[in-house]
Structure formats: structure tokens, C-alpha cells
Design a protein around this motif. Structure first.
Motif, mmCIF file in Angstrom:
data_model
loop_
_atom_site.group_PDB
_atom_site.id
_atom_site.type_symbol
_atom_site.label_atom_id
_atom_site.label_comp_id
_atom_site.label_asym_id
_atom_site.label_seq_id
_atom_site.Cartn_x
_atom_site.Cartn_y
_atom_site.Cartn_z
ATOM 1 N N ASN A 125 -11.579 1.285 -35.487
ATOM 2 C CA ASN A 125 -10.848 0.166 -34.926
ATOM 3 C C ASN A 125 -11.643 -0.963 -35.455
ATOM 4 O O ASN A 125 -11.418 -2.374 -34.639
ATOM 5 C CB ASN A 125 -10.439 0.182 -33.465
ATOM 6 C CG ASN A 125 -11.336 0.334 -32.546
ATOM 7 O OD1 ASN A 125 -12.818 0.604 -33.100
ATOM 8 N ND2 ASN A 125 -11.336 0.349 -31.243
ATOM 9 N N ASP A 126 -12.621 -0.894 -36.069
ATOM 10 C CA ASP A 126 -13.094 -2.614 -36.715
ATOM 11 C C ASP A 126 -14.256 -2.528 -35.594
ATOM 12 O O ASP A 126 -14.541 -3.831 -35.423
ATOM 13 C CB ASP A 126 -12.386 -3.505 -37.282
ATOM 14 C CG ASP A 126 -11.890 -3.314 -38.567
ATOM 15 O OD1 ASP A 126 -12.475 -2.455 -39.305
ATOM 16 O OD2 ASP A 126 -10.854 -3.995 -38.846
ATOM 17 N N CYS A 127 -14.557 -1.758 -34.720
ATOM 18 C CA CYS A 127 -15.639 -2.184 -33.777
ATOM 19 C C CYS A 127 -16.848 -1.032 -33.901
ATOM 20 O O CYS A 127 -16.734 -0.182 -34.727
ATOM 21 C CB CYS A 127 -14.971 -1.817 -32.442
ATOM 22 S SG CYS A 127 -13.609 -2.960 -31.925
ATOM 23 N N CYS A 128 -17.992 -1.444 -33.007
ATOM 24 C CA CYS A 128 -19.263 -0.362 -33.114
ATOM 25 C C CYS A 128 -19.126 0.283 -31.799
ATOM 26 O O CYS A 128 -18.529 -0.208 -30.700
ATOM 27 C CB CYS A 128 -20.212 -1.632 -33.099
ATOM 28 S SG CYS A 128 -21.831 -0.819 -33.064
ATOM 29 N N GLU A 129 -19.841 1.252 -31.836
ATOM 30 C CA GLU A 129 -20.026 2.082 -30.523
ATOM 31 C C GLU A 129 -20.748 1.129 -29.617
ATOM 32 O O GLU A 129 -20.731 1.358 -28.472
ATOM 33 C CB GLU A 129 -20.938 3.336 -30.827
ATOM 34 C CG GLU A 129 -20.378 4.382 -31.573
ATOM 35 C CD GLU A 129 -21.233 5.573 -31.890
ATOM 36 O OE1 GLU A 129 -22.468 5.524 -31.549
ATOM 37 O OE2 GLU A 129 -20.899 6.497 -32.405
ATOM 38 N N SER A 130 -21.381 0.224 -29.892
ATOM 39 C CA SER A 130 -22.368 -0.571 -29.089
ATOM 40 C C SER A 130 -21.844 -2.204 -29.172
ATOM 41 O O SER A 130 -22.260 -2.982 -29.325
ATOM 42 C CB SER A 130 -23.778 -0.848 -29.441
ATOM 43 O OG SER A 130 -24.201 0.487 -29.446
ATOM 44 N N GLU A 131 -20.156 -1.958 -29.048
ATOM 45 C CA GLU A 131 -19.673 -3.449 -29.599
ATOM 46 C C GLU A 131 -20.235 -4.315 -28.405
ATOM 47 O O GLU A 131 -20.115 -5.642 -28.815
ATOM 48 C CB GLU A 131 -18.017 -3.085 -29.441
ATOM 49 C CG GLU A 131 -17.340 -4.365 -29.872
ATOM 50 C CD GLU A 131 -17.607 -4.698 -31.264
ATOM 51 O OE1 GLU A 131 -17.729 -5.863 -31.836
ATOM 52 O OE2 GLU A 131 -17.696 -3.801 -32.049
ATOM 53 N N ASP A 132 -20.246 -4.206 -27.215
ATOM 54 C CA ASP A 132 -20.580 -5.415 -26.298
ATOM 55 C C ASP A 132 -21.906 -5.853 -26.652
ATOM 56 O O ASP A 132 -22.192 -6.997 -26.667
ATOM 57 C CB ASP A 132 -20.686 -4.713 -24.708
ATOM 58 C CG ASP A 132 -19.356 -4.458 -24.097
ATOM 59 O OD1 ASP A 132 -18.488 -5.143 -24.776
ATOM 60 O OD2 ASP A 132 -19.190 -3.701 -23.021
ATOM 61 N N LYS A 133 -22.740 -5.039 -26.937
ATOM 62 C CA LYS A 133 -24.231 -5.488 -27.396
ATOM 63 C C LYS A 133 -24.162 -6.501 -28.663
ATOM 64 O O LYS A 133 -24.690 -7.286 -28.781
ATOM 65 C CB LYS A 133 -25.216 -4.515 -27.417
ATOM 66 C CG LYS A 133 -26.706 -4.687 -27.807
ATOM 67 C CD LYS A 133 -27.555 -3.717 -27.448
ATOM 68 C CE LYS A 133 -27.928 -2.681 -28.548
ATOM 69 N NZ LYS A 133 -28.834 -1.739 -28.244
ATOM 70 N N ASP A 136 -19.277 -5.518 -44.195
ATOM 71 C CA ASP A 136 -19.775 -4.659 -45.411
ATOM 72 C C ASP A 136 -21.104 -3.885 -45.119
ATOM 73 O O ASP A 136 -21.206 -2.982 -45.751
ATOM 74 C CB ASP A 136 -19.841 -5.576 -46.621
ATOM 75 C CG ASP A 136 -18.507 -6.352 -47.071
ATOM 76 O OD1 ASP A 136 -17.684 -5.575 -47.086
ATOM 77 O OD2 ASP A 136 -18.689 -7.461 -47.462
ATOM 78 N N ILE A 137 -21.757 -4.220 -44.186
ATOM 79 C CA ILE A 137 -22.762 -3.476 -43.973
ATOM 80 C C ILE A 137 -22.618 -2.179 -42.915
ATOM 81 O O ILE A 137 -23.012 -1.130 -43.256
ATOM 82 C CB ILE A 137 -24.047 -4.268 -43.104
ATOM 83 C CG1 ILE A 137 -24.566 -5.239 -44.117
ATOM 84 C CG2 ILE A 137 -25.146 -3.351 -42.347
ATOM 85 C CD1 ILE A 137 -25.682 -6.205 -43.386
ATOM 86 N N CYS A 138 -21.619 -2.517 -41.948
ATOM 87 C CA CYS A 138 -21.162 -1.672 -40.918
ATOM 88 C C CYS A 138 -20.309 -0.298 -41.642
ATOM 89 O O CYS A 138 -20.379 0.794 -41.184
ATOM 90 C CB CYS A 138 -20.416 -2.169 -40.007
ATOM 91 S SG CYS A 138 -20.948 -3.396 -38.929
ATOM 92 N N ILE A 139 -19.856 -0.535 -42.821
ATOM 93 C CA ILE A 139 -18.651 0.302 -43.517
ATOM 94 C C ILE A 139 -19.438 1.897 -43.566
ATOM 95 O O ILE A 139 -19.088 2.729 -43.650
ATOM 96 C CB ILE A 139 -18.372 -0.056 -44.692
ATOM 97 C CG1 ILE A 139 -19.227 -0.376 -45.720
ATOM 98 C CG2 ILE A 139 -17.443 -1.269 -44.162
ATOM 99 C CD1 ILE A 139 -18.639 -0.613 -46.940
ATOM 100 N N ALA A 140 -20.920 1.654 -43.848
ATOM 101 C CA ALA A 140 -21.575 2.991 -44.012
ATOM 102 C C ALA A 140 -22.682 3.355 -42.575
ATOM 103 O O ALA A 140 -23.346 4.261 -42.700
ATOM 104 C CB ALA A 140 -22.543 2.886 -45.040
ATOM 105 N N CYS A 141 -22.421 2.536 -41.347
ATOM 106 C CA CYS A 141 -22.970 2.793 -40.434
ATOM 107 C C CYS A 141 -22.395 4.061 -39.621
ATOM 108 O O CYS A 141 -21.233 4.055 -39.154
ATOM 109 C CB CYS A 141 -23.234 1.516 -39.750
ATOM 110 S SG CYS A 141 -24.284 1.816 -37.912
ATOM 111 N N PRO A 142 -23.454 5.138 -39.087
ATOM 112 C CA PRO A 142 -22.832 5.927 -38.299
ATOM 113 C C PRO A 142 -22.145 5.416 -36.722
ATOM 114 O O PRO A 142 -21.468 6.309 -36.191
ATOM 115 C CB PRO A 142 -23.846 6.994 -38.203
ATOM 116 C CG PRO A 142 -25.233 6.173 -38.497
ATOM 117 C CD PRO A 142 -24.833 4.960 -39.286
#
Length: 134
Positions: free
Chosen positions: A60-68, A49-55
Motif C-alpha cells: 500500500n505504498d507504505c513501509c513496515e516502519s511507516e511511523d518512523k 524508487d529506492i523502496c521498490i526493492a526493500c524487503p
């Protein structure tokens, strides 16, 4: 009910109204303001719910920095001794943070975070009465 990545449990403790963008801050304010001791939190290890507004969130339900961030999540789950996909009242999670998070484990988990050097989360977790400093 809110869904939160495990590591966001620590981020929230030091949140001071700053973030990646105006939309992110607005959403983070909404999430943080909704937290009461009885608020049910489903702890996850993907976009929450925090990530939904993160650039930095990807489609695909991942983050640009998914490994970290996956490392952060796994480390928090292990340190706090909580399970992914379990639901906890927020007040219980705060008790778990106080009981299980040490300054040493916090630094080991968070040292590579972009926000670490600002000290917000450390102050929120340890110097605002949230946890032990050992």
C-alpha cells in the motif's frame, strides 16, 4: 526523473554498497549511479524508487516502519526547507543539504535509524564535503 523519499536524500550521501538484501543493493546502486546534478528528483513521503526493492516495503505504498520513516521524512522536509511533491535538480538538493543540514539536526533526525550507528550517512553528509558541521 526519480522519486525519492525526503529522508533518502540523506541516506544516499553515505551509501557504500550495503543494504537489506542483494536486490535492495542492486537497486540502490542503480539509483545512486543515475544521480547527476541535472537529474530531476520528485521529493515524496511514501514508497519511492529506492523502496521498490526493500524487503520492508508494503503493497500500500507504505513501509513496515511507516511511523518512523514518516518522522524522518517530515524532519528532513522541515530542516532542508523543501516541499513534498516538488521537483528539484539533484545538484540543487545537494546545495540545499550543504546549506541547511547541521550535524545537530542530522543527529536529531537520524538517531533512531537502524543504520545510524554505522556512521555511513554522517560521514557522507559531513566529512565528504557535503554540508556544514555546525
Amino acid at each position: 526523473m526519480l522519486t525519492l523519499r525526503a529522508h533518502h536524500l540523506l541516506c544516499i550521501q553515505g551509501y557504500l554498497g550495503k543494504g537489506y538484501s542483494k536486490a535492495f543493493v542492486k537497486n540502490m546502486d542503480k539509483v545512486v549511479d543515475s544521480l547527476k546534478d541535472t537529474t530531476l528528483i520528485k521529493v515524496i513521503s511514501k514508497v519511492d524508487d529506492i523502496c521498490i526493492a526493500c524487503p520492508h516495503a508494503l503493497e500500500n505504498d507504505c513501509c513496515e516502519s511507516e511511523d518512523k520513516v514518516s518522522f524522518f521524512d517530515t524532519s528532513v522536509l522541515e530542516t532542508l526547507k523543501i516541499k513534498v511533491n516538488n521537483m528539484y535538480p539533484y545538484g540543487i538538493l545537494l546545495d540545499i543539504i550543504r546549506k541547511n543540514l547541521t550535524l545537530k539536526s542530522f543527529k536529531e533526525i537520524c538517531v533512531t535509524c537502524t543504520w545510524f550507528s554505522y556512521g555511513y550517512c554522517e560521514r557522507g553528509c559531513f566529512y565528504a564535503g557535503h554540508s556544514s558541521q555546525t
